[in-house]
Design a protein around this motif. Structure first.
Motif, PDB file in Angstrom:
ATOM      1  N   TYR A 120      -2.589  -6.837  -0.392  1.00 35.20           N
ATOM      2  CA  TYR A 120      -3.128  -6.403   0.894  1.00 35.20           C
ATOM      3  C   TYR A 120      -3.083  -7.499   1.954  1.00 35.20           C
ATOM      4  O   TYR A 120      -3.962  -7.579   2.804  1.00 35.20           O
ATOM      5  CB  TYR A 120      -4.535  -5.827   0.722  1.00 35.20           C
ATOM      6  N   TYR A 131      -4.429   2.052   6.354  1.00 33.64           N
ATOM      7  CA  TYR A 131      -5.435   1.730   5.352  1.00 33.64           C
ATOM      8  C   TYR A 131      -6.708   2.505   5.691  1.00 33.64           C
ATOM      9  O   TYR A 131      -7.176   2.463   6.829  1.00 33.64           O
ATOM     10  CB  TYR A 131      -5.773   0.242   5.367  1.00 33.64           C
ATOM     11  N   TRP A 177     -10.942  -7.547  -6.235  1.00 28.51           N
ATOM     12  CA  TRP A 177      -9.808  -7.202  -5.382  1.00 28.51           C
ATOM     13  C   TRP A 177      -9.142  -8.459  -4.835  1.00 28.51           C
ATOM     14  O   TRP A 177      -8.889  -8.587  -3.640  1.00 28.51           O
ATOM     15  CB  TRP A 177     -10.261  -6.272  -4.260  1.00 28.51           C
ATOM     16  N   GLU A 216     -12.568   2.889   3.907  1.00 31.28           N
ATOM     17  CA  GLU A 216     -13.183   2.478   2.636  1.00 31.28           C
ATOM     18  C   GLU A 216     -12.447   1.267   2.050  1.00 31.28           C
ATOM     19  O   GLU A 216     -13.077   0.368   1.502  1.00 31.28           O
ATOM     20  CB  GLU A 216     -13.161   3.622   1.606  1.00 31.28           C
ATOM     21  N   LEU A 217     -11.124   1.257   2.166  1.00 30.81           N
ATOM     22  CA  LEU A 217     -10.332   0.139   1.665  1.00 30.81           C
ATOM     23  C   LEU A 217     -10.641  -1.121   2.466  1.00 30.81           C
ATOM     24  O   LEU A 217     -10.818  -2.197   1.902  1.00 30.81           O
ATOM     25  CB  LEU A 217      -8.834   0.456   1.722  1.00 30.81           C
ATOM     26  N   SER A 244      -5.376  -5.364  -5.002  1.00 30.20           N
ATOM     27  CA  SER A 244      -6.074  -4.483  -5.935  1.00 30.20           C
ATOM     28  C   SER A 244      -6.287  -5.187  -7.270  1.00 30.20           C
ATOM     29  O   SER A 244      -5.591  -6.148  -7.598  1.00 30.20           O
ATOM     30  CB  SER A 244      -5.249  -3.213  -6.156  1.00 30.20           C
ATOM     31  N   HIS A 260       0.815  -1.217   0.000  1.00 28.60           N
ATOM     32  CA  HIS A 260       0.000   0.000   0.000  1.00 28.60           C
ATOM     33  C   HIS A 260       0.853   1.274   0.000  1.00 28.60           C
ATOM     34  O   HIS A 260       0.465   2.284  -0.579  1.00 28.60           O
ATOM     35  CB  HIS A 260      -0.939  -0.025   1.217  1.00 28.60           C
TER      36      HIS A 260
END
Length: 175
Positions: free
Chosen positions: A104, A133, A70, A136-137, A90, A17
């Protein structure tokens, strides 16, 4: 935007990230490349970690990447069946240098009998805190983890019976 052509050999790069390179897989053959999905194959390729350490994969694999989901899925063909390693990450990006995605941390390992385990929850919590993070992620990743688990249990997409075997046959034809 162009996508890698069938038969081309590419590298796959995963990032964290914070933008740092995490891992690179070399010599992966494109079996299907489109704006929606990329299916690729490789066999005993060299993987390079961010610290420069290298290792070689042990078996042939079929890789499934989506531009919408994702997560990505690696189907590994072993003597006792197909194992899947699923990375929460992602959607893929292709920039003519490599296929790229952000890893992630959370992973799901699926066994030939369809059972699965969630891996690296501690790593996810650590990186969530360290790299901040956004909420929303976190929500996107939880939603996609549920979608992934649903696909596994329903044997859909790359988990559909025969999917990995069919693409592996195409991989062998390219070699």
């Amino acid at each position: 935007m162009s996508f890698p052509a069938t038969g081309s050999i590419i590298n796959i790069q995963s990032y964290k990230h914070n933008g740092y390179l995490h891992r690179t897989w070399g010599d992966t053959a494109i079996l299907k490349g489109s704006s929606q999905i990329i299916v690729a194959g490789n066999d005993r390729i060299i993987v390079t970690e961010s610290d420069g350490r290298q290792w070689r994969t042990r078996e042939p694999a079929i890789c499934y990447f989506s531009s919408k989901l994702w997560f990505n899925v690696i189907g590994m063909l072993r003597e006792d069946g197909i194992y899947y390693y699923c990375n929460l990450g992602s959607p893929f990006m292709w920039d003519n240098e490599a296929l790229k995605y952000i890893d992630y941390d959370l992973d799901v390992k699926v066994f030939p009998d369809g059972t699965y385990i969630l891996l690296d929850e501690d790593e996810y919590k650590l990186h969530h805190r360290m790299m901040k993070y956004p909420p929303e992620l976190d929500a996107i990743l939880k939603k996609n983890l549920n979608e992934l688990l649903s696909m596994i249990t329903q044997k859909k997409g790359p988990f559909e019976p025969g999917f990995v075997e069919e693409w592996y046959e195409r991989f062998l034809e390219l070699r």
